[in-house]
Motif scaffolding. Structure first.
Motif, mmCIF file in Angstrom:
data_model
loop_
_atom_site.group_PDB
_atom_site.id
_atom_site.type_symbol
_atom_site.label_atom_id
_atom_site.label_comp_id
_atom_site.label_asym_id
_atom_site.label_seq_id
_atom_site.Cartn_x
_atom_site.Cartn_y
_atom_site.Cartn_z
ATOM 1 N N GLY A 117 -6.854 -37.669 -23.503
ATOM 2 C CA GLY A 117 -5.976 -37.236 -24.585
ATOM 3 C C GLY A 117 -5.720 -35.742 -24.649
ATOM 4 O O GLY A 117 -5.102 -35.258 -25.581
ATOM 5 N N VAL A 118 -6.207 -34.998 -23.646
ATOM 6 C CA VAL A 118 -6.005 -33.546 -23.628
ATOM 7 C C VAL A 118 -5.269 -33.149 -22.356
ATOM 8 O O VAL A 118 -5.672 -33.508 -21.246
ATOM 9 N N LEU A 119 -4.173 -32.413 -22.529
ATOM 10 C CA LEU A 119 -3.403 -31.891 -21.405
ATOM 11 C C LEU A 119 -3.872 -30.464 -21.147
ATOM 12 O O LEU A 119 -3.924 -29.650 -22.071
ATOM 13 N N THR A 120 -4.248 -30.167 -19.897
ATOM 14 C CA THR A 120 -4.706 -28.833 -19.529
ATOM 15 C C THR A 120 -3.722 -28.234 -18.532
ATOM 16 O O THR A 120 -3.502 -28.801 -17.465
ATOM 17 N N ILE A 121 -3.135 -27.099 -18.898
ATOM 18 C CA ILE A 121 -2.189 -26.396 -18.036
ATOM 19 C C ILE A 121 -2.845 -25.105 -17.581
ATOM 20 O O ILE A 121 -3.370 -24.339 -18.401
ATOM 21 N N THR A 122 -2.843 -24.865 -16.273
ATOM 22 C CA THR A 122 -3.477 -23.672 -15.700
ATOM 23 C C THR A 122 -2.406 -22.848 -14.996
ATOM 24 O O THR A 122 -1.648 -23.367 -14.188
ATOM 25 N N VAL A 123 -2.357 -21.550 -15.318
ATOM 26 C CA VAL A 123 -1.363 -20.648 -14.735
ATOM 27 C C VAL A 123 -2.086 -19.431 -14.162
ATOM 28 O O VAL A 123 -2.825 -18.754 -14.886
ATOM 29 N N PRO A 124 -1.900 -19.123 -12.859
ATOM 30 C CA PRO A 124 -2.538 -17.932 -12.300
ATOM 31 C C PRO A 124 -1.923 -16.654 -12.873
ATOM 32 O O PRO A 124 -0.713 -16.568 -13.058
ATOM 33 N N VAL A 125 -2.797 -15.694 -13.162
ATOM 34 C CA VAL A 125 -2.361 -14.394 -13.653
ATOM 35 C C VAL A 125 -3.063 -13.340 -12.802
ATOM 36 O O VAL A 125 -4.216 -12.999 -13.060
ATOM 37 N N PRO A 126 -2.399 -12.833 -11.752
ATOM 38 C CA PRO A 126 -3.042 -11.835 -10.900
ATOM 39 C C PRO A 126 -3.444 -10.605 -11.707
ATOM 40 O O PRO A 126 -2.718 -10.187 -12.612
ATOM 41 N N GLU A 127 -4.614 -10.088 -11.376
ATOM 42 C CA GLU A 127 -5.108 -8.887 -12.057
ATOM 43 C C GLU A 127 -4.180 -7.712 -11.761
ATOM 44 O O GLU A 127 -3.783 -7.496 -10.623
ATOM 45 N N ALA A 128 -3.831 -6.984 -12.792
ATOM 46 C CA ALA A 128 -3.016 -5.783 -12.586
ATOM 47 C C ALA A 128 -3.925 -4.686 -12.025
ATOM 48 O O ALA A 128 -5.027 -4.463 -12.522
ATOM 49 N N LYS A 129 -3.490 -4.044 -10.990
ATOM 50 C CA LYS A 129 -4.302 -2.990 -10.376
ATOM 51 C C LYS A 129 -4.177 -1.707 -11.201
ATOM 52 O O LYS A 129 -3.076 -1.241 -11.475
ATOM 53 N N ALA A 130 -5.315 -1.171 -11.589
ATOM 54 C CA ALA A 130 -5.322 0.053 -12.385
ATOM 55 C C ALA A 130 -5.237 1.268 -11.457
ATOM 56 O O ALA A 130 -5.496 1.167 -10.257
ATOM 57 N N GLY A 131 -4.892 2.377 -12.035
ATOM 58 C CA GLY A 131 -4.873 3.615 -11.249
ATOM 59 C C GLY A 131 -3.483 3.972 -10.762
ATOM 60 O O GLY A 131 -2.482 3.465 -11.239
ATOM 61 N N THR A 132 -3.449 4.837 -9.789
ATOM 62 C CA THR A 132 -2.189 5.352 -9.280
ATOM 63 C C THR A 132 -1.676 4.488 -8.146
ATOM 64 O O THR A 132 -2.433 4.074 -7.287
ATOM 65 N N ARG A 133 -0.389 4.246 -8.174
ATOM 66 C CA ARG A 133 0.238 3.475 -7.105
ATOM 67 C C ARG A 133 1.051 4.432 -6.244
ATOM 68 O O ARG A 133 1.870 5.189 -6.758
ATOM 69 N N THR A 134 0.821 4.381 -4.953
ATOM 70 C CA THR A 134 1.571 5.218 -4.034
ATOM 71 C C THR A 134 2.746 4.419 -3.499
ATOM 72 O O THR A 134 2.557 3.313 -2.999
ATOM 73 N N ILE A 135 3.932 4.971 -3.629
ATOM 74 C CA ILE A 135 5.136 4.298 -3.156
ATOM 75 C C ILE A 135 5.573 4.946 -1.856
ATOM 76 O O ILE A 135 5.867 6.139 -1.815
ATOM 77 N N PRO A 136 5.571 4.174 -0.764
ATOM 78 C CA PRO A 136 5.981 4.752 0.519
ATOM 79 C C PRO A 136 7.471 5.053 0.523
ATOM 80 O O PRO A 136 8.263 4.319 -0.054
ATOM 81 N N VAL A 137 7.834 6.147 1.181
ATOM 82 C CA VAL A 137 9.230 6.529 1.318
ATOM 83 C C VAL A 137 9.700 6.136 2.701
ATOM 84 O O VAL A 137 9.112 6.555 3.708
ATOM 85 N N ARG A 138 10.741 5.300 2.735
ATOM 86 C CA ARG A 138 11.277 4.877 4.038
ATOM 87 C C ARG A 138 12.223 5.950 4.556
ATOM 88 O O ARG A 138 13.028 6.504 3.797
ATOM 89 N N HIS A 139 12.112 6.200 5.834
ATOM 90 C CA HIS A 139 13.001 7.188 6.456
ATOM 91 C C HIS A 139 14.241 6.478 6.954
ATOM 92 O O HIS A 139 14.153 5.539 7.758
ATOM 93 N N ALA A 140 15.400 6.889 6.462
ATOM 94 C CA ALA A 140 16.634 6.218 6.853
ATOM 95 C C ALA A 140 17.249 6.876 8.074
ATOM 96 O O ALA A 140 17.086 8.022 8.332
#
Length: 140
Positions: A117-140
């Motif tokens: 009588g119980v419906l269980t729904i499970t949804v993945p929630v990836p952990e958010a990475k803390a700190g600084t994110r480095t964004i690579p710059v593509r050379h065109a």
């Protein structure tokens, strides 16, 4: 004295009381003309789990679960078996409940199971990475 409990005038019945309590929560959304669904939620170890009370339904044909723009909507239908009842407190008809999923929830990885009588729904929630994110710059 009979086994019946008299209702005090002006006091809500339990279903009305539960509806009032549920209606006060910020994540509750029900569609007018439908019944609410009692739920419990938890978020642990990168997984969001929603458990919903849905006794007396056939999960294969009477339940619809959708996720749209971060909102999970649960819809269920329970039909009456017979009309010749002297008294019933069971609720029949359409039951709905919508909840906002945690930020970053992956709806395409959601699973659902129905047991006792119980419906269980499970949804993945990836952990958010803390700190600084480095964004690579593509050379065109």
């Amino acid at each position: 004295m009979s086994g019946m409990i008299e209702r005090l005038p002006g006091w809500p019945t339990l279903p009305d009381l539960f509806g009032w309590v549920e209606g006060g929560l910020p994540t509750v959304h029900t569609v007018p003309g439908t019944h609410g669904i009692r739920i419990e939620e938890r978020l642990t170890d990168g997984t969001y789990v929603l458990r919903a009370e849905l006794p007396g339904i056939d999960p294969a044909k009477d339940v619809e679960i959708t996720i749209t723009e971060g909102v999970l909507t649960l819809r269920a239908e329970r039909t009456e078996e017979t009309k010749e009842k002297h008294h019933t407190e069971f609720r029949y008809g359409t039951f709905t409940r919508s909840v906002r999923l945690p930020a970053g929830a992956k709806g395409d990885g959601a699973t659902a199971d129905y047991k006792d009588g119980v419906l269980t729904i499970t949804v993945p929630v990836p952990e958010a990475k803390a700190g600084t994110r480095t964004i690579p710059v593509r050379h065109a």
